[in-house]
Design an enzyme around this catalytic site. Structure first.
Site, mmCIF file in Angstrom:
data_model
loop_
_atom_site.group_PDB
_atom_site.id
_atom_site.type_symbol
_atom_site.label_atom_id
_atom_site.label_comp_id
_atom_site.label_asym_id
_atom_site.label_seq_id
_atom_site.Cartn_x
_atom_site.Cartn_y
_atom_site.Cartn_z
ATOM 1 N N HIS A 52 19.229 -35.602 -2.232
ATOM 2 C CA HIS A 52 20.054 -36.592 -2.938
ATOM 3 C C HIS A 52 21.090 -37.163 -1.980
ATOM 4 C CE1 HIS A 52 22.433 -32.930 -3.353
ATOM 5 N NE2 HIS A 52 23.476 -33.617 -3.809
ATOM 6 N N HIS A 54 24.351 -37.507 -1.787
ATOM 7 C CA HIS A 54 25.738 -37.081 -1.546
ATOM 8 C C HIS A 54 25.954 -36.792 -0.057
ATOM 9 C CE1 HIS A 54 26.105 -35.821 -6.040
ATOM 10 N NE2 HIS A 54 26.219 -37.118 -5.855
ATOM 11 N N ASP A 56 27.426 -34.576 1.701
ATOM 12 C CA ASP A 56 27.183 -33.249 2.281
ATOM 13 C C ASP A 56 25.683 -32.943 2.414
ATOM 14 O OD1 ASP A 56 27.306 -33.115 -0.628
ATOM 15 O OD2 ASP A 56 27.196 -30.935 -0.442
ATOM 16 N N HIS A 57 24.833 -33.935 2.106
ATOM 17 C CA HIS A 57 23.387 -33.760 2.282
ATOM 18 C C HIS A 57 22.786 -34.792 3.238
ATOM 19 C CE1 HIS A 57 23.116 -30.707 -0.938
ATOM 20 N NE2 HIS A 57 24.261 -31.285 -1.271
ATOM 21 N N HIS A 108 21.990 -33.317 -11.465
ATOM 22 C CA HIS A 108 23.202 -33.234 -10.645
ATOM 23 C C HIS A 108 23.555 -34.663 -10.204
ATOM 24 C CE1 HIS A 108 25.960 -32.134 -7.442
ATOM 25 N NE2 HIS A 108 25.187 -32.713 -6.554
ATOM 26 N N ASP A 130 20.782 -29.633 -4.894
ATOM 27 C CA ASP A 130 21.811 -29.147 -5.805
ATOM 28 C C ASP A 130 21.340 -29.149 -7.259
ATOM 29 O OD1 ASP A 130 23.242 -29.048 -3.490
ATOM 30 O OD2 ASP A 130 24.741 -30.536 -4.063
ATOM 31 N N HIS A 168 23.286 -25.046 -1.361
ATOM 32 C CA HIS A 168 24.583 -24.421 -1.078
ATOM 33 C C HIS A 168 24.525 -22.908 -1.235
ATOM 34 C CE1 HIS A 168 27.245 -28.056 -1.132
ATOM 35 N NE2 HIS A 168 26.267 -28.549 -1.884
HETATM 36 FE FE FE Z 1 25.936 -30.632 -2.355
HETATM 37 ZN ZN ZN Z 2 25.486 -33.029 -4.399
#
Ligand code: FE
Ligand code: ZN
Length: 238
Positions: A52, A54, A56-57, A108, A130, A168
């Site tokens: 996805h 976001h 942090d990915h 998510h 996530d 995570h």
């Molecule tokens: Fe994440």
């Molecule tokens: Zn995320």
């Protein structure tokens, strides 16, 4: 096919999957970490699989795109930088004698994708970002409980021995929540002790597998959408 777990940022996992010469990376959050690993193992990066959009990915995608010829694979979401191959439910991608099948698992985010790796020399492995965590699930940031519930059920229907690699390292906190919900449940207690032991040794709690999650993930143990939605709300406040 080898699967290398790369812990990065505060608690993210990026995964490097490779044959003797070629590599695919799932959710390259940090380009430097991935580059270093590619060089150390003398690998050519051919694919970046995005669960996805976001940050942090996908944080490492622009830099890896400049320095490699790897194709970016993900949902048709214009927030994914440099997307080359948009996937939909059931899309199959060949990689090093193996295949990845895309499963759409929103909840998510609005467009999350899980990737099922199938290869003759090892167990099937699921990379689910996530959506499903070890003993937990993602927050409902861009969607609703009903959507997430359907996605979790889809993943729970995979064979029990399917390995689970999530986005995570939230497992300890997830199990603390499970224990607080069900203080008398020995499954959560035991699992928490085992996971703490692994973490203390500097090991990740991944991979889990679908069979274990059906027993030790409170979200997969819910029996109805209402029960799931209530549990998710309580976890948000935990
Ligand atoms: Fe994440
Ligand atoms: Zn995320």
């Amino acid at each position: 096919m080898k699967i290398v777990v790369l812990p990065l940022l505060a608690d993210n996992y990026t995964y490097l999957l490779h044959t003797e010469t070629e590599a695919a990376v799932v959710d390259p959050a940090d380009a430097d970490v991935v580059q270093r690993e590619l060089e150390r193992r003398s690998l050519t990066l051919t694919h970046m699989l995005i669960t996805h959009a976001h940050h942090d990915h996908v944080g490492g995608v622009p830099s890896l795109k400049r320095h490699t010829a790897a194709a970016v694979v993900g949902a048709p979401d214009d927030r994914i930088p440099g997307l080359d191959h948009p996937v939909r439910e059931g899309s199959v991608l060949a990689f090093g004698g193996a295949s990845f099948t895309a499963l759409m698992t929103p909840g998510h985010g609005a467009h999350d994708v899980s990737y099922l790796l199938q290869t003759p020399d090892r167990q099937d492995a699921l990379f689910c970002g996530d959506t499903l965590f070890v003993s937990g699930c993602g927050r409902l940031l861009e969607s609703d409980a009903e959507t997430m519930w359907a996605s979790l059920k889809k993943l729970a229907a995979l064979p029990d021995d399917t390995e689970l690699y999530c986005g995570h390292e939230y497992t300890e906190e997830n199990l603390e929540f499970a224990v607080s919900e069900c203080p008398d449940d020995p499954v959560y207690q035991k699992r928490l002790i085992a996971v703490r032991e692994r973490l203390r040794e500097g090991l990740p709690s991944v991979p889990s597998n679908i069979g274990l999650e059906k027993k030790a993930n409170p979200f997969l143990r819910c029996e109805s959408l209402v029960e799931f939605a209530d549990l998710r709300k309580r976890k948000d406040r935990f």
